[in-house]
Motif scaffolding. Structure first.
Motif, PDB file in Angstrom:
ATOM      1  N   THR A  58       0.745  -1.362   0.004  1.00 31.51           N
ATOM      2  CA  THR A  58      -0.101   0.066  -0.027  1.00 31.51           C
ATOM      3  C   THR A  58       0.799   1.264   0.028  1.00 31.51           C
ATOM      4  OG1 THR A  58      -1.617  -1.369   1.349  1.00 31.51           O
ATOM      5  CG2 THR A  58      -1.886   1.096   1.215  1.00 31.51           C
ATOM      6  N   SER A  59       1.891   1.304   0.898  1.00 31.20           N
ATOM      7  CA  SER A  59       2.776   2.398   0.749  1.00 31.20           C
ATOM      8  C   SER A  59       3.426   2.699  -0.432  1.00 31.20           C
ATOM      9  CB  SER A  59       3.775   2.123   1.908  1.00 31.20           C
ATOM     10  OG  SER A  59       3.037   2.497   3.445  1.00 31.20           O
ATOM     11  N   LEU A  60       4.221   1.777  -0.796  1.00 31.55           N
ATOM     12  CA  LEU A  60       4.773   1.538  -2.049  1.00 31.55           C
ATOM     13  C   LEU A  60       3.950   2.141  -3.272  1.00 31.55           C
ATOM     14  CD1 LEU A  60       6.797  -1.561  -1.891  1.00 31.55           C
ATOM     15  CD2 LEU A  60       7.794   0.607  -2.227  1.00 31.55           C
ATOM     16  N   GLN A  61       2.783   1.465  -3.342  1.00 36.38           N
ATOM     17  CA  GLN A  61       1.730   2.109  -4.569  1.00 36.38           C
ATOM     18  C   GLN A  61       1.467   3.770  -4.393  1.00 36.38           C
ATOM     19  OE1 GLN A  61      -1.628   3.438  -4.639  1.00 36.38           O
ATOM     20  NE2 GLN A  61      -1.559   3.384  -6.719  1.00 36.38           N
ATOM     21  N   LYS A  62       1.342   4.223  -2.956  1.00 36.62           N
ATOM     22  CA  LYS A  62       1.248   5.522  -2.938  1.00 36.62           C
ATOM     23  C   LYS A  62       2.582   6.197  -3.140  1.00 36.62           C
ATOM     24  CE  LYS A  62      -2.128   5.340   0.666  1.00 36.62           C
ATOM     25  NZ  LYS A  62      -2.371   5.425   1.937  1.00 36.62           N
ATOM     26  N   LEU A  63       3.903   5.778  -2.962  1.00 37.99           N
ATOM     27  CA  LEU A  63       5.072   6.313  -3.314  1.00 37.99           C
ATOM     28  C   LEU A  63       5.297   6.332  -4.818  1.00 37.99           C
ATOM     29  CD1 LEU A  63       7.790   4.754  -0.766  1.00 37.99           C
ATOM     30  CD2 LEU A  63       7.177   7.137  -1.283  1.00 37.99           C
ATOM     31  N   LEU A  64       4.906   5.272  -5.329  1.00 40.03           N
ATOM     32  CA  LEU A  64       5.119   5.347  -6.914  1.00 40.03           C
ATOM     33  C   LEU A  64       3.992   6.031  -7.695  1.00 40.03           C
ATOM     34  CD1 LEU A  64       5.776   1.260  -7.274  1.00 40.03           C
ATOM     35  CD2 LEU A  64       7.356   3.119  -8.046  1.00 40.03           C
ATOM     36  N   ALA A  65       2.840   6.001  -7.146  1.00 43.83           N
ATOM     37  CA  ALA A  65       1.883   6.874  -7.713  1.00 43.83           C
ATOM     38  C   ALA A  65       2.108   8.326  -7.622  1.00 43.83           C
ATOM     39  CB  ALA A  65       0.513   6.820  -6.958  1.00 43.83           C
ATOM     40  N   GLY A  66       2.962   8.831  -6.461  1.00 43.86           N
ATOM     41  CA  GLY A  66       3.347  10.446  -6.233  1.00 43.86           C
ATOM     42  C   GLY A  66       4.520  10.773  -7.342  1.00 43.86           C
ATOM     43  N   LYS A  67       4.947   9.540  -7.711  1.00 39.27           N
ATOM     44  CA  LYS A  67       6.311   9.934  -8.679  1.00 39.27           C
ATOM     45  C   LYS A  67       5.766   9.650  -9.986  1.00 39.27           C
ATOM     46  CE  LYS A  67       9.769   8.348  -5.240  1.00 39.27           C
ATOM     47  NZ  LYS A  67      10.629   9.392  -5.281  1.00 39.27           N
ATOM     48  N   GLY A  68       4.638   9.287 -10.307  1.00 37.13           N
ATOM     49  CA  GLY A  68       3.844   9.354 -11.855  1.00 37.13           C
ATOM     50  C   GLY A  68       3.261   8.003 -12.165  1.00 37.13           C
ATOM     51  N   ALA A  69       3.343   6.912 -11.277  1.00 35.04           N
ATOM     52  CA  ALA A  69       3.001   5.754 -11.929  1.00 35.04           C
ATOM     53  C   ALA A  69       1.317   5.787 -12.199  1.00 35.04           C
ATOM     54  CB  ALA A  69       3.230   4.631 -10.786  1.00 35.04           C
ATOM     55  N   GLY A  70       1.068   4.983 -12.990  1.00 33.01           N
ATOM     56  CA  GLY A  70      -0.446   5.016 -13.083  1.00 33.01           C
ATOM     57  C   GLY A  70      -0.927   3.663 -12.403  1.00 33.01           C
ATOM     58  N   THR A  71      -2.050   3.301 -12.922  1.00 31.81           N
ATOM     59  CA  THR A  71      -2.772   1.933 -12.030  1.00 31.81           C
ATOM     60  C   THR A  71      -2.334   0.931 -12.702  1.00 31.81           C
ATOM     61  OG1 THR A  71      -4.596   2.207 -13.740  1.00 31.81           O
ATOM     62  CG2 THR A  71      -4.817   3.238 -11.605  1.00 31.81           C
ATOM     63  N   THR A  72      -1.727   0.826 -13.989  1.00 29.56           N
ATOM     64  CA  THR A  72      -0.968  -0.639 -14.419  1.00 29.56           C
ATOM     65  C   THR A  72       0.438  -0.590 -14.684  1.00 29.56           C
ATOM     66  OG1 THR A  72      -1.475   0.329 -16.680  1.00 29.56           O
ATOM     67  CG2 THR A  72      -3.132  -1.079 -15.781  1.00 29.56           C
ATOM     68  N   CYS A  73       0.892  -1.866 -14.726  1.00 33.30           N
ATOM     69  CA  CYS A  73       2.463  -1.747 -14.798  1.00 33.30           C
ATOM     70  C   CYS A  73       2.853  -2.845 -15.580  1.00 33.30           C
ATOM     71  CB  CYS A  73       3.033  -1.886 -13.448  1.00 33.30           C
ATOM     72  SG  CYS A  73       2.312  -3.388 -12.443  1.00 33.30           S
ATOM     73  N   TRP A  74       4.136  -3.098 -15.945  1.00 34.36           N
ATOM     74  CA  TRP A  74       4.759  -4.074 -16.711  1.00 34.36           C
ATOM     75  C   TRP A  74       5.624  -5.124 -15.992  1.00 34.36           C
ATOM     76  CZ3 TRP A  74       3.363  -6.503 -20.967  1.00 34.36           C
ATOM     77  CH2 TRP A  74       4.236  -7.573 -21.579  1.00 34.36           C
ATOM     78  N   VAL A  75       5.605  -6.318 -15.650  1.00 35.57           N
ATOM     79  CA  VAL A  75       6.355  -7.270 -14.589  1.00 35.57           C
ATOM     80  C   VAL A  75       7.150  -8.075 -15.448  1.00 35.57           C
ATOM     81  CG1 VAL A  75       6.298  -8.607 -12.760  1.00 35.57           C
ATOM     82  CG2 VAL A  75       4.278  -6.958 -13.170  1.00 35.57           C
ATOM     83  N   ILE A  76       8.630  -8.057 -14.736  1.00 37.61           N
ATOM     84  CA  ILE A  76       9.664  -8.971 -15.178  1.00 37.61           C
ATOM     85  C   ILE A  76      10.204  -9.684 -14.092  1.00 37.61           C
ATOM     86  CG2 ILE A  76      11.906  -9.423 -16.275  1.00 37.61           C
ATOM     87  CD1 ILE A  76      11.472  -6.253 -17.523  1.00 37.61           C
ATOM     88  N   SER A  77       9.679 -11.091 -13.912  1.00 39.77           N
ATOM     89  CA  SER A  77       9.917 -11.639 -12.657  1.00 39.77           C
ATOM     90  C   SER A  77      10.328 -13.138 -12.788  1.00 39.77           C
ATOM     91  CB  SER A  77       8.543 -11.243 -12.003  1.00 39.77           C
ATOM     92  OG  SER A  77       8.641 -11.972 -10.494  1.00 39.77           O
ATOM     93  N   GLU A  78      10.779 -13.658 -11.671  1.00 43.80           N
ATOM     94  CA  GLU A  78      11.053 -14.713 -11.456  1.00 43.80           C
ATOM     95  C   GLU A  78       9.636 -15.621 -11.267  1.00 43.80           C
ATOM     96  OE1 GLU A  78      14.475 -16.746  -8.588  1.00 43.80           O
ATOM     97  OE2 GLU A  78      13.798 -14.814  -7.856  1.00 43.80           O
ATOM     98  N   ASN A  79       8.639 -14.881 -10.701  1.00 48.24           N
ATOM     99  CA  ASN A  79       7.384 -15.485 -10.401  1.00 48.24           C
ATOM    100  C   ASN A  79       6.831 -15.461 -11.971  1.00 48.24           C
ATOM    101  OD1 ASN A  79       4.600 -15.822  -9.866  1.00 48.24           O
ATOM    102  ND2 ASN A  79       4.583 -14.314  -8.194  1.00 48.24           N
ATOM    103  N   THR A  80       6.608 -16.656 -12.159  1.00 50.02           N
ATOM    104  CA  THR A  80       6.020 -17.055 -13.456  1.00 50.02           C
ATOM    105  C   THR A  80       4.493 -16.634 -13.627  1.00 50.02           C
ATOM    106  OG1 THR A  80       5.679 -19.379 -12.921  1.00 50.02           O
ATOM    107  CG2 THR A  80       7.428 -18.825 -13.993  1.00 50.02           C
ATOM    108  N   GLU A  81       3.954 -16.456 -12.514  1.00 47.61           N
ATOM    109  CA  GLU A  81       2.554 -15.896 -12.572  1.00 47.61           C
ATOM    110  C   GLU A  81       2.349 -14.604 -13.172  1.00 47.61           C
ATOM    111  OE1 GLU A  81      -0.750 -15.237  -9.012  1.00 47.61           O
ATOM    112  OE2 GLU A  81       0.343 -17.000  -8.731  1.00 47.61           O
ATOM    113  N   LEU A  82       3.620 -13.868 -12.725  1.00 49.84           N
ATOM    114  CA  LEU A  82       3.352 -12.535 -13.042  1.00 49.84           C
ATOM    115  C   LEU A  82       4.260 -11.946 -14.410  1.00 49.84           C
ATOM    116  CD1 LEU A  82       4.156 -10.989  -9.389  1.00 49.84           C
ATOM    117  CD2 LEU A  82       1.712 -11.286 -10.605  1.00 49.84           C
ATOM    118  N   ASP A  83       5.256 -12.939 -14.477  1.00 48.95           N
ATOM    119  CA  ASP A  83       6.355 -12.380 -15.595  1.00 48.95           C
ATOM    120  C   ASP A  83       5.638 -12.138 -16.994  1.00 48.95           C
ATOM    121  OD1 ASP A  83       9.141 -11.973 -16.598  1.00 48.95           O
ATOM    122  OD2 ASP A  83       8.775 -13.884 -17.761  1.00 48.95           O
ATOM    123  N   GLY A  84       6.154 -11.184 -17.669  1.00 47.94           N
ATOM    124  CA  GLY A  84       5.770 -10.684 -18.947  1.00 47.94           C
ATOM    125  C   GLY A  84       4.372 -10.353 -19.206  1.00 47.94           C
TER     126      GLY A  84
END
Length: 126
Positions: A58-84
C-alpha cells in the motif's frame, strides 16, 4: 517496450546489450530471469532506498503514484504467474513485496520502476 526501457534505464551500461538480447528470446529470457534473485547489475545512480516503514504494497503504491505511476505496470519476474504481463500495479506489488523473488515492476517505461530481489527493495527512478 517496458522491458527494453527498463534495461536501458536501470541496468549498468556494460550489461545492457547482453540483457536486451536475453529478453528478446524466450529461450534466453530464462537466463536473465534466473539472475534476478541475486541481481547485482542495477545502476546505482538511479536506485532510491525505501524507508523501512514504507516497504509494504500500500505504501509503495502511494510512493510510486506520487512519482507518476499509473494504475497498471509491466512485470519482469521470477514469479512465472506475473512475468511478461501488464497488470494492475497494486496487484503486482501485493504478489511481489516480501516474496523475495527477483522482480522488476515497470511503472513508467525507462523512468520509474520498483525492484525486489532476495535481499533488497528499491525504487528505480530517472
Amino acid at each position: 517496450n517496458h522491458e527494453e526501457a527498463t534495461i536501458k534505464a536501470f541496468i549498468i551500461p556494460v550489461r545492457q546489450e547482453r540483457y536486451l538480447e536475453f529478453v528478446k528470446s524466450p529461450k534466453k529470457r530464462a537466463k536473465f530471469i534466473a539472475q534476478l534473485a541475486h541481481f547485482k547489475h542495477l545502476n546505482p545512480k538511479f536506485v532510491v532506498a525505501i524507508p523501512g516503514n514504507q516497504q509494504n504494497p500500500t505504501s509503495l503504491q502511494k510512493l510510486l503514484a506520487g512519482k507518476g505511476a499509473g494504475t497498471t505496470c509491466w512485470v519482469i519476474s521470477e514469479n512465472t504467474e506475473l512475468d511478461g504481463q501488464e497488470i494492475d500495479l497494486q496487484t503486482a506489488l501485493e504478489k511481489t513485496v516480501g516474496y523475495q523473488m527477483g522482480t522488476f515492476i515497470s511503472c513508467v517505461p525507462g523512468k520509474l520502476a520498483y525492484f525486489e530481489d532476495e535481499e533488497d527493495r528499491y525504487i528505480l527512478e530517472r
